[in-house]
Every structure is written in C-alpha cells, then in structure tokens.
Design a protein around this motif. Structure first.
Motif, PDB file in Angstrom:
ATOM      1  N   PRO A 296      -1.010  -0.979  -2.605  1.00 10.54           N
ATOM      2  CA  PRO A 296      -2.109  -1.262  -3.323  1.00 10.54           C
ATOM      3  C   PRO A 296      -3.235  -0.252  -3.618  1.00 10.54           C
ATOM      4  O   PRO A 296      -4.409  -0.602  -4.007  1.00 10.54           O
ATOM      5  N   TYR A 297      -2.834   1.274  -3.797  1.00  5.94           N
ATOM      6  CA  TYR A 297      -3.733   2.198  -3.724  1.00  5.94           C
ATOM      7  C   TYR A 297      -3.250   3.225  -5.044  1.00  5.94           C
ATOM      8  O   TYR A 297      -1.964   2.940  -5.158  1.00  5.94           O
ATOM      9  N   ASP A 298      -4.245   3.798  -5.602  1.00  5.31           N
ATOM     10  CA  ASP A 298      -3.587   4.580  -6.650  1.00  5.31           C
ATOM     11  C   ASP A 298      -3.230   5.654  -6.200  1.00  5.31           C
ATOM     12  O   ASP A 298      -2.319   6.791  -6.943  1.00  5.31           O
ATOM     13  N   TYR A 299      -3.525   6.328  -4.980  1.00  7.02           N
ATOM     14  CA  TYR A 299      -3.134   7.562  -4.438  1.00  7.02           C
ATOM     15  C   TYR A 299      -2.412   7.070  -2.919  1.00  7.02           C
ATOM     16  O   TYR A 299      -2.697   6.310  -2.454  1.00  7.02           O
ATOM     17  N   ILE A 300      -1.515   8.314  -2.688  1.00  3.16           N
ATOM     18  CA  ILE A 300      -0.771   8.069  -1.402  1.00  3.16           C
ATOM     19  C   ILE A 300      -0.679   9.293  -0.861  1.00  3.16           C
ATOM     20  O   ILE A 300      -0.587  10.305  -1.363  1.00  3.16           O
TER      21      ILE A 300
ATOM     22  N   LEU B 144      -3.178  -6.123  -0.235  1.00  2.00           N
ATOM     23  CA  LEU B 144      -2.113  -6.019  -0.801  1.00  2.00           C
ATOM     24  C   LEU B 144      -1.612  -7.312  -1.499  1.00  2.00           C
ATOM     25  O   LEU B 144      -0.925  -7.186  -2.546  1.00  2.00           O
ATOM     26  N   MET B 145      -1.815  -8.417  -0.977  1.00  2.00           N
ATOM     27  CA  MET B 145      -1.607  -9.647  -1.661  1.00  2.00           C
ATOM     28  C   MET B 145      -2.208  -9.734  -3.056  1.00  2.00           C
ATOM     29  O   MET B 145      -1.578 -10.130  -3.973  1.00  2.00           O
ATOM     30  N   GLU B 146      -3.457  -9.491  -3.059  1.00  2.00           N
ATOM     31  CA  GLU B 146      -4.116  -9.296  -4.396  1.00  2.00           C
ATOM     32  C   GLU B 146      -3.384  -8.376  -5.466  1.00  2.00           C
ATOM     33  O   GLU B 146      -3.065  -8.829  -6.651  1.00  2.00           O
ATOM     34  N   PHE B 147      -2.871  -7.278  -4.843  1.00  2.00           N
ATOM     35  CA  PHE B 147      -2.194  -6.316  -5.732  1.00  2.00           C
ATOM     36  C   PHE B 147      -0.945  -6.976  -6.214  1.00  2.00           C
ATOM     37  O   PHE B 147      -0.532  -6.732  -7.302  1.00  2.00           O
ATOM     38  N   TYR B 148      -0.173  -7.342  -5.249  1.00  2.00           N
ATOM     39  CA  TYR B 148       1.083  -8.356  -5.785  1.00  2.00           C
ATOM     40  C   TYR B 148       0.715  -9.232  -6.968  1.00  2.00           C
ATOM     41  O   TYR B 148       1.249  -9.361  -7.859  1.00  2.00           O
ATOM     42  N   ALA B 149      -0.250 -10.172  -6.587  1.00  2.00           N
ATOM     43  CA  ALA B 149      -0.650 -11.104  -7.642  1.00  2.00           C
ATOM     44  C   ALA B 149      -1.020 -10.406  -8.943  1.00  2.00           C
ATOM     45  O   ALA B 149      -0.481 -10.996 -10.067  1.00  2.00           O
TER      46      ALA B 149
ATOM     47  N   ARG C  89       1.960 -16.305  -8.620  1.00  2.00           N
ATOM     48  CA  ARG C  89       1.171 -16.724  -7.284  1.00  2.00           C
ATOM     49  C   ARG C  89       2.044 -16.676  -6.286  1.00  2.00           C
ATOM     50  O   ARG C  89       3.385 -16.921  -6.236  1.00  2.00           O
ATOM     51  N   ASN C  90       1.615 -15.945  -5.113  1.00  2.00           N
ATOM     52  CA  ASN C  90       2.771 -15.583  -4.057  1.00  2.00           C
ATOM     53  C   ASN C  90       2.789 -16.658  -3.162  1.00  2.00           C
ATOM     54  O   ASN C  90       1.673 -17.449  -3.052  1.00  2.00           O
ATOM     55  N   ASN C  91       3.823 -16.776  -2.668  1.00  2.00           N
ATOM     56  CA  ASN C  91       4.074 -17.844  -1.725  1.00  2.00           C
ATOM     57  C   ASN C  91       4.345 -17.473  -0.208  1.00  2.00           C
ATOM     58  O   ASN C  91       4.910 -17.947   0.508  1.00  2.00           O
TER      59      ASN C  91
END
Lengths: 675, 390
Positions: free
Chosen positions: A13-17, A90-95, A101-103
């Motif tokens: 969920p981030y632009d950099y790692i 993380l979940m927001e990023f997935y969505a 909608r993640n389950n």
C-alpha cells in the motif's frame, strides 16, 4: 505498488519500498512455501509489520487452500492497534486496486471491552491478539483451541518469547493464595451441599460422564479440532478420572487435604529445592495422595465448576491455580523445579514464604503451537544470535535470516565508553562519579530527551543517591529536568508523561529507567523524545536468584548451552532492546552510548544485532567521556542538516522501477544474512 | 582560518578532528554528502530568489541573541558569543546594504530574561556600536524563548501591515526556560503574521522546529563558523510576503542634501533631529524634510516631526532589484564547454566542475563570479556591456 515476489503478486500500500522490506518478504515467502517455521530479525522502524501483512494476505489470496488463517501475535495493546491500522491501510489499497469489495475479515482481540464472542469470528481470515491467547494454557483453552491447522502464526517482537512461555507455565504460591484457595474450597462445598438438596441428578449426571472418561476430548483432539493444551497431556485423555475424586464431595475433600499439605510445606525456615518426583513422593508419604488423582485435578475442577454453573470463574482463580499446579507437577517429571523460600532475599527478616513451581523449559509451552500450525514465524528487531532461539524453544526452522537497515547517511552514532561497572567495582566512588560526569556532559550537548538505563532498581537508587551527595544531580538539573522510573506503574506513567511534555516544549529532560523495566520494553522514544540512550553497565539478570540458577543448570544439562553464553545473550538482548528504543525509523536519529568497557569485548559485541554491530567501528570503541562529547556534538550537528526524501530515493527507498532493476536485485540478495 | 584570533589556552578546547575533512570515501561517507548538501544550498540560495513573488521590501526584524551560559562554549573561536557578535556586525552591514528602507532591533536573552539591546531603527552604526559593547557581556543562566518573543512582538505588532515582521533567533542553548506555554505564543505570532527563523548553534531542538514551521520561518543548525556565516547571510535577502499582508501606498519624502557654508547668508544652522539626544552641535547642512524642514544628517529615517519616511532615490533603487531579480544562470559541466576556458567576468581559468551561462547573452562564468553577480551586482555585466555598445 504491486510487487512480484517470486511469482506471487503482492499488493503493497505504499509508493515506495525499502530494499530490506523486499528482502524480508522474499524470505517470508520461502518459509511459507516450505510450510516450515522461520526466525527473522529486522530492525524496528523499517516497516516489518506491513511487509508481513502484505505478503501473507497476498499468499492467502493466491493459495486459499494452503493458508487459511493468519494469527498475528503481538505484545501490547498499542502494538496490536498499530497492526490493525496497517491492516486497514492494506485493505483500502486492495479495494482501490482490485475494485471489488474484499471479503477479508480481520479480528483484533485487545482488551475485554472490545471482546466479541460472535461465532463468525471463527471464520476471520486474520486474527490479531496478544501472545497470551496462544501460549498461556489458561487463556489459550478459551480462545485459541479451535484455530485451524493451516494457519500461519506470527510472533512479533518475539525476543522475549522464551520468558513468556516460562511465565505461562510457572506457578507461584504464597500464603495469600492458599488462604483464598481455602475460601474457594469452602464456597465449593457449600454450593455442592445446596445443589445436592435441590438437584441431586445433576451431580449424578456428572459422575456418569466422568466414568466414561474424557473420551470426547480425546476424539476432538484426534480429529484435529482443538489445539492441544500443554497442561493436559495426551495420555491423560485416554484414561478415566480415577475413582477417588470422582464424586464432588470426595474431590473437595481431596482438595482440602492437598491444601493442608501445601500449607505445611510453606511452614519452612530454610530454603528447599526439589524436583517434581521428590515432591510427589513426599506428598504420598505425608498425606497419602497418589500421583494419578493429582494429574486429573485441573480437569476435574473444570468439570465441577461447569456442573455447579458458576458464572464468575475469576473468583476461583486461586483454586484453579492450585489445581493446575497439581496437574503440572504430577505430569512433568522434567523441566520443572520446586523452590520453597521462607522469605524474600531483600527482606530476610520478614517471613513471606513462597513456593515457586518454576518452568525451566520454554519449549513445553510452545510445543503445541509448533506442532499444530504449519508455519510459525518468530520476528523482532533484536533476535541475535539467531541460532539460540531454535535451541531453547526446541524447533527446526527452515529460514533464519537477519536483515540490515539500508541508509543513505548514518543516523546512528554508537559510542562505547570505557567505564567499568563490574559487580565488584560498581559501588566504587570513582565509577559512580564517572557515570555522573558522562550524564552531565551529555545533558549539555544533547537536545530534548535523553533516556538512561541502569541495570536494576536498587543500583539506580544507589547511584542517584550518591549523585545527589556529590552535587552532580544539581548540575544536571541546570541543563535538563530529571524523571525516574519506579516500580509503581502509575508513578512511572506520570513521570513518562511529564518527561514527554518537557521534551516537547523545549525544556529538555532525562529519564532514568531500568533495563527489563516497563520503559525498556514497550515504550518508544521517537525523534526528540530520545535523542540519546545511555546504557550504564551490562544488564545481566540477577544471578543470585535460585530460579535462575536452576534454569541455567537445566539449560546446560539439556541443551548444552553454557551458563555464561546464556547470561550474556540475555543481557545483550536487553541492552539492544534498550538502545533500540531511540531509533524508530529512517528519518529518526539518535546516539547510542554503551557506558561500560565490557561491551567492547568480542563475546558481547558479537551478540548484538547486526544492524547495531554495523555501526561499531574502531573510532567508536573505548572512548573517554571527552571524546564522546566531541563525537556527539559533531554527529548532532550533521544530523540537524535538512534531510529530503529525494536524497533517500534510489538508495534506501525504492520505487517500483528501481526495485526491478537488475543491479538492485543483486544488492537486495546481500541484505539478508543467512545463518 | 589564519585571521582567527589566538585562543588563550589551546588545551581547553575539544579535540579538533581536522583530519576528518580529508577523509575521502566512496561508500556514502557523511562528510562527502554534507559537503554536497552545502554546495547545493549555496546554489539554492541563488535559484530560490527567482520567480515573480512579492517580497517584503520594508522589513522589521528583531534579532534575538542568546547570551546564556552555553554561549561560553569554545567550539566557535574564541567563543560562541564573540564569534556570533562579530558575524552579527557583518550581518547588520549586509542587511542595510540590501534593505536600506528596513529596520532592525536587537534583543539579548539570559538568566531567563530578555532585554532590548537596541530598539528598531534604521541606523547600522548604532547597532554595530552596541554589538561591539556587548562583547563583554557575562553569559549566565538559561535563555527564555518566550520572554524574547514577547518583548519582540510588543514592538512588532505596532508596525504597519504592509511591512514584513520578522524575528531571527540565534540560539546556542538546548533548553529554554519559559514562564508560560510557548505553543500559545506560537499561535499569537501566527495571528500577527510574525515570521520566526532560528539558527541553532548546537543541535536540533524540537521546540524550534515547531516554532519555525508554524510561523513559516526557517530553522538551521550550523556546522562550523563558515556555515554559520552562510546561514546568517541567508536572512539578508527579503523573504516573500505572506499573501495576507495588506497593500498600501506609502508617502515618502526624498530630501535634497544641502551643504550650507558659513559664507552663505541664508544658511540657518539647525540641530539634527536624530541627534537631539546626543551632544553634537548644530550644523549648517544636511537633509531637510520636504514637508516640515526638519534637519537630518543621515538617511533613511522616519521624520520625528511629521512622521514621513525619508529616503534617497538610490536607496529605493537598491531595494528595488529584489523585485526584478536576475535570471539564474544555467549550470553545466565544464567538459561540455568547448570554447576558451576563461570566465567572462574575472578572466580566470574555468577549473571547477561546472560552469554557468547567462541565458540572454550566453556568456560563461565561474561559480565565484556567478555568486558575486547574483548576490551583489544583480545584473549580468556582459549584458550591460552589449547594451551600452549597441
């Protein structure tokens, strides 16, 4: 960004790692692939939590049949909250990325006020809770026994896991415990009497069940529904509860006898140490209690409490403790020791007898966890030396790796000051004065907060008293305010609050605290809250304790770990924990000062985590106080220069393109240090 | 380094790790990075000032000088206080050179108190004289940020809204002793549009970071004396005004300088209004206010009788160049330059790693001349030359 980790698509969920995060995920993936256990060390502040979460969640999505659940164990409530926060991100990023909608259901068990007992929680994909829910047999039985086998268990901040295991299996019995137990037994008897008058059938029904034995439990365990409870070993389940304690009255009578025996044992005038078999023999001789009923004591009590429909189990903690003790002492002939002390070491005149039933083998408590779950990950910022954990916890990891922090500038200045606090010389006037001088000089050059750690409360009290007499304290107070950690939790949190306030508004403060204390374990000193950490002396555990002696002996006999090795390992992990409090991220900087010349020795230095060792060079060894001051001044000025993200980019902070370059992948392979 | 006065006792100082400057390290050594940053910030100073932004041309600046115990530290030679005061003299000169219609005041803080050394005034001589006197100050106790700021805003809040209100603090100590919550003060400063900048002499202090960030100022910590000077000189240039400051037309008087001679019958001897308090006698000539004919020996000044701002045309012109800055020169590596390897201005050989080209006349300059042109001349010499030639 989306990463490709050996064929696995990971949403990050981030632009950099950070390069080490990538490396960490790589190792983690390999561990999960091998369905084995892992030990991973990575410095704090490098995004360990999010790396763990993104990889395991990605893994769960890719192979839903192989990994069904993630169990994330952390130490304290704030830490659990941090994990949940990252998970939400993380979940927001997935969505956002996948558009669906993640389950995924995640669940955090923090405190009682947030407790939810809805059955749906059993199907949660991610469970975040404290160690104790998994390790402590009393709680694990309630919360964790229905977790599926194909779960991944993560122990974060696990550098103290062996002590948690030992604590969860050890029992301390004082006179107060026995008194409360006596009350419990009385209540039990009264309740039984009442029930007998109103509903005798209930007790008969219980009796019938006990005759049939604990078959149900056995079936459940064999069919792999429950996590086994270390207090209740397998062989007991195959037998029925012995006749002597089958009826309720008999059992209460049995408890009374056992209690009387314990009371008589506490009436000692000298220290007694004995093994479990010796204890059993003695109890048989004195009050004719056999080994077998003792082993069923815990199970029998549970059954009785259920039958009597007692709502508030917490009231019966004393009797539960005693019965657990009875079961443990009769079950394990090895790995435990019984020590009865008539008084505490510090107050040899006041009689306060304690019976320590002490676990010496941390692997007993954690064994069911390793056996049951396919992958157990032990991770922390300070796990060095890595090989000792598999030895004392008795498991075979498939990966063991230590990661370093990649930095574009050195944001840690490490000073090893040549002062001595050897046990023999530490009461020396000159040593105390030297310590005082160091702190005084540092208080004049370090801005905002300084945290100083001592080896014990007693030692700290002595030193502070002596500094007061010498006028050092007064001089220090001209530069900074002084706060002291005490054994009183409320007082300490008050001091901590005021300390942070003083750092915040420019007054500057020093916090005097104790290694192994509350401050050293759970509290972070980010940025200005801890610009310098000073470790006075080497935080060896109090070696005169009989429990420790017994444990050291056991380690030597069973695991071939030399006493000195273990003590040094234990001291160094605490020292590393203490100094690690100050650096909580890449933009953070701080001084780490080890004020004892013993740190310069190879056996001590070698046991520090790799990310600390890397900062030790010849220039920072055996410094005098003056040199330390000069070095600190120089360092603090350099660190105060403006720092921009662009400078970091490409070196210690990567975008996706940079990460995928061939050269960087080469470099990343060097970050993980396999052992 | 040679000009530094000899210290009385050399062994009193700390270890000077002079050899560390020479350390060359490829693997991201600190020294190399920091020097790179310093070079970059030098360049940044030039680049930043470009762009059409409104600048606070009339500045009211209070400089707070820490005179606490820590100023006696000898890491600047001969000690922090002397070194600071010396640099401050240069700063005052530079400040009035670049901002002739602005004013400065000096505050010192020690022993938990703040005192005004000089009030807001536009006369550099008076400030410098006071600074020279301040060398003998005994440094004791702790500074108080709160009290200093309070003292400064007492005057600053009465300054007209179209001028910029600034406070520059030179802080040596790592602590501050405040009678009240400093964050309340920060809010007050913010509401009054006062910009606080801080130069730290020892290390980064949290409260300074917050204070400067909230009020829109800058916070720097010095590395050594030359870096200190550089940071101080950053504050010579007028800062961009905040958009909330008001605009207004200002009445200004441009008095003629008249020289009266004793032979002249019409000459009337008059006391200079600005020297009424001092002992100097009446003079024949001077600047006469166009409105009320008060006599002044020096400009710029605010007329004490009618309140008119008196300046000379060159003063205004000097302040004016900030509004029409010279474009930044284009930096390029020296290898790309094929023609003769000499700087257009100093005619010296171009031996630094980069050269600078004027975007309009394509002349090439070295880094030193580039700085000189942008800092002092404010116009490209070869452009001017070609203009006059044509």
């Amino acid at each position: 960004m989306k990463l490709n980790i050996e064929g696995l698509l990971v949403y990050f969920p981030y632009d950099y790692i950070y390069p080490e995060q990538y490396s960490y995920m790589l190792e983690l993936k390999r561990t999960l692939d091998a369905k084995g256990h892992g030990v991973l060390e990575m410095p704090s502040g490098t995004g360990k939590t999010i790396s763990l979460l993104s990889l395991i969640v990605a893994y769960q999505r890719a192979f839903p049949l192989d990994v069904t659940k993630l169990i994330y164990c952390s130490r304290t409530v704030p830490e659990i909250e941090k994990v949940v926060e990252e998970l939400r991100k993380l979940m927001e990023f997935y969505a956002k990325e996948t558009g669906e909608r993640n389950n995924f259901l995640a669940l955090a068990l923090s405190s009682r006020k947030n407790l939810c007992i809805h059955p749906e929680i059993l199907h949660a994909n991610i469970v975040v809770y404290s160690y104790h829910y998994l390790l402590d047999p009393k709680i694990a039985d309630l919360v964790s026994k229905e977790l599926a086998k194909k779960s991944v268990v993560v122990f974060d901040e696990a550098h103290n896991i062996d002590n948690v295991c030992i604590d969860s299996m050890s029992v301390n019995i004082t006179r107060r415990t026995l008194d409360r137990c006596q009350n419990n037994v009385d209540t039990l008897q009264n309740t039984i009497q009442k029930i007998k008058e109103t509903d005798a059938a209930k007790l008969r029904e219980e009796y019938r069940r006990l005759v049939e034995g604990l078959k149900e439990a056995n079936v459940a365990r064999e069919t792999d529904i429950y996590l086994s409870n270390p207090v209740l070993p397998d062989e007991i389940l195959k037998e029925a509860v012995p006749g002597t304690i089958r009826t309720a009255e008999h059992f209460v009578g049995f408890l009374r006898r056992f209690l009387e025996y314990l009371k008589s044992r506490l009436r000692v005038h000298h220290v007694v140490q004995e093994s479990a078999p010796q204890f059993l023999k003695d109890i048989f001789d004195k009050v004719c209690i056999d080994r077998k009923p003792l082993r069923f004591c815990a199970e029998r009590l549970q059954s009785l409490l259920r039958t009597l429909e007692i709502a508030d189990i917490a009231d019966f903690s004393a009797v539960t403790l005693i019965s657990n003790f009875a079961t443990l002492v009769s079950t394990y002939s090895q790995g435990f020791t019984i020590i009865i002390e008539p008084f505490e070491d510090r107050t040899p005149t006041i009689a306060n007898p304690v019976l320590h039933f002490s676990c010496m083998d941390p692997s007993i408590a954690i064994k069911p966890v390793f056996q049951r779950f396919q992958s157990v990950i032990i991770t922390s910022g300070t796990l060095s030396p890595l090989d000792i954990y598999p030895r004392i916890l008795d498991f075979r990891p498939v990966t063991m790796a230590s990661f370093t922090m990649t930095l574009n500038t050195f944001n840690v200045c490490l000073c090893l000051v040549a002062l001595s606090s050897k046990f023999e010389t530490r009461e020396d006037f000159a040593v105390i004065r030297n310590y005082g001088n160091l702190l005084l000089e540092m208080s004049a050059v370090v801005p905002d907060g300084i945290v100083a750690f001592f080896t014990s409360y007693v030692y700290m009290e002595n030193i502070v008293a002596s500094w007061y007499e010498q006028g050092i304290l007064e001089n220090i107070q001209r530069n900074k305010l002084i706060f002291i950690e005490t054994q009183d939790a409320a007082e300490t949190s008050m001091a901590l609050e005021k300390y942070q306030e003083a750092c915040e508004n420019g007054r500057g403060a020093i916090l005097l605290s104790v290694a192994r204390g509350k401050v050293s374990e759970g509290i972070d000193f980010v940025h200005h809250f801890g610009r310098a950490v000073i470790m006075f002396g080497v935080p060896y555990v109090y070696t005169q304790s009989r429990i420790l002696k017994a444990r050291l002996e056991y380690l030597r006999d069973q695991f071939q770990i030399r006493e000195n090795d273990f003590l040094t390992f234990d001291a160094m992990r605490h020292a590393a924990q203490c100094v690690g409090r100050a650096i909580r991220g890449k933009t953070d900087y701080g001084l780490m000062i080890f004020a004892d010349k013993r740190y310069a020795r190879a056996d001590k230095r070698g046991k520090l985590p790799r990310w600390i060792q890397e900062h030790i060079n010849d220039g920072s060894l055996n410094l005098t106080v003056d040199e330390t001051v000069q070095l600190s001044k120089h360092f603090l000025r350099q660190m105060a220069q403006p720092f921009r993200q662009e400078d970091q980019l490409g070196l210690s902070l990567l975008t996706l393109e940079q990460l995928e370059s061939e050269e960087m992948l080469q470099k990343i392979t060097q970050i993980a240090h396999q052992t | 380094m040679d000009e530094e006065p000899e210290r009385a006792k050399r062994w009193e100082g700390g270890y000077e790790r002079t050899w560390e400057v020479l350390k060359e390290d490829e693997s991201g050594s600190l020294k190399a990075t920091v020097e790179e940053i310093l070079y970059q910030s030098k360049r940044k100073r030039v680049i930043e000032s470009h762009g059409q932004v409104r600048l606070g041309m009339m500045r009211h600046l209070f400089v707070v000088i820490d005179c606490s115990r820590s100023m006696e530290d000898q890491d600047l030679k001969p000690n922090r206080l002397t070194s600071t005061l010396k640099l401050m003299e240069a700063f005052i000169d530079g400040y009035f050179d670049q901002n002739p219609i602005s004013q400065v005041g000096i505050i010192t803080t020690k022993n938990k108190r703040a005192e005004k050394l000089t009030d807001l005034a536009g006369n550099p001589k008076k400030h410098i004289a006071m600074l020279k006197k301040a060398v003998d100050t005994v440094c004791v106790g702790e500074p108080s940020l709160y009290n200093s700021l309070k003292l400064a805003i007492q005057t600053l809040k009465h300054m007209p809204g179209h001028t910029s209100r600034e406070i520059l603090i030179i802080l040596s100590s790592l602590t501050t002793c405040d009678p009240a919550n400093i964050y309340e003060m920060t809010k007050t400063l913010k509401s009054l549009n006062v910009r606080v900048s801080i130069i730290g002499l020892s290390a980064e202090v949290r409260v300074c970071t917050v204070l400067t960030r909230e009020t829109g100022g800058s916070y720097h910590v010095i590395l050594d004396e030359s870096h200190f000077k550089e940071l101080l000189m950053l504050h010579v240039k007028p800062p961009p005004t905040s958009s909330s400051s008001e605009c207004s037309l200002i009445r200004m008087g441009f008095p003629q300088h008249t020289i009266g001679s004793l032979a002249d019958q019409d000459a009337k001897p008059a006391f200079s209004m600005s020297h009424l308090d001092s002992s100097s006698g009446p003079s024949l000539g001077g600047y006469f206010c166009p409105q009320c004919h008060s006599n002044y020996t020096e400009l710029p000044v605010e007329c004490k009788v009618c309140g008119l701002t008196l300046v000379s045309a060159p003063h205004l012109a000097r302040s004016f160049h900030h509004l029409f800055p010279l474009d930044a020169f284009i930096e390029s590596p020296v290898e790309e330059h094929q023609r003769n390897g000499f700087c257009q201005a100093c005619q010296g050989e171009l031996k630094d790693k980069s050269i600078f080209t004027c975007p309009s006349c394509r002349s090439v300059f070295c880094v030193e001349c580039d700085l000189f042109i942008h800092d002092s001349l404010h116009c490209c010499p070869s452009c001017i030359h070609s203009q006059t030639a044509s």
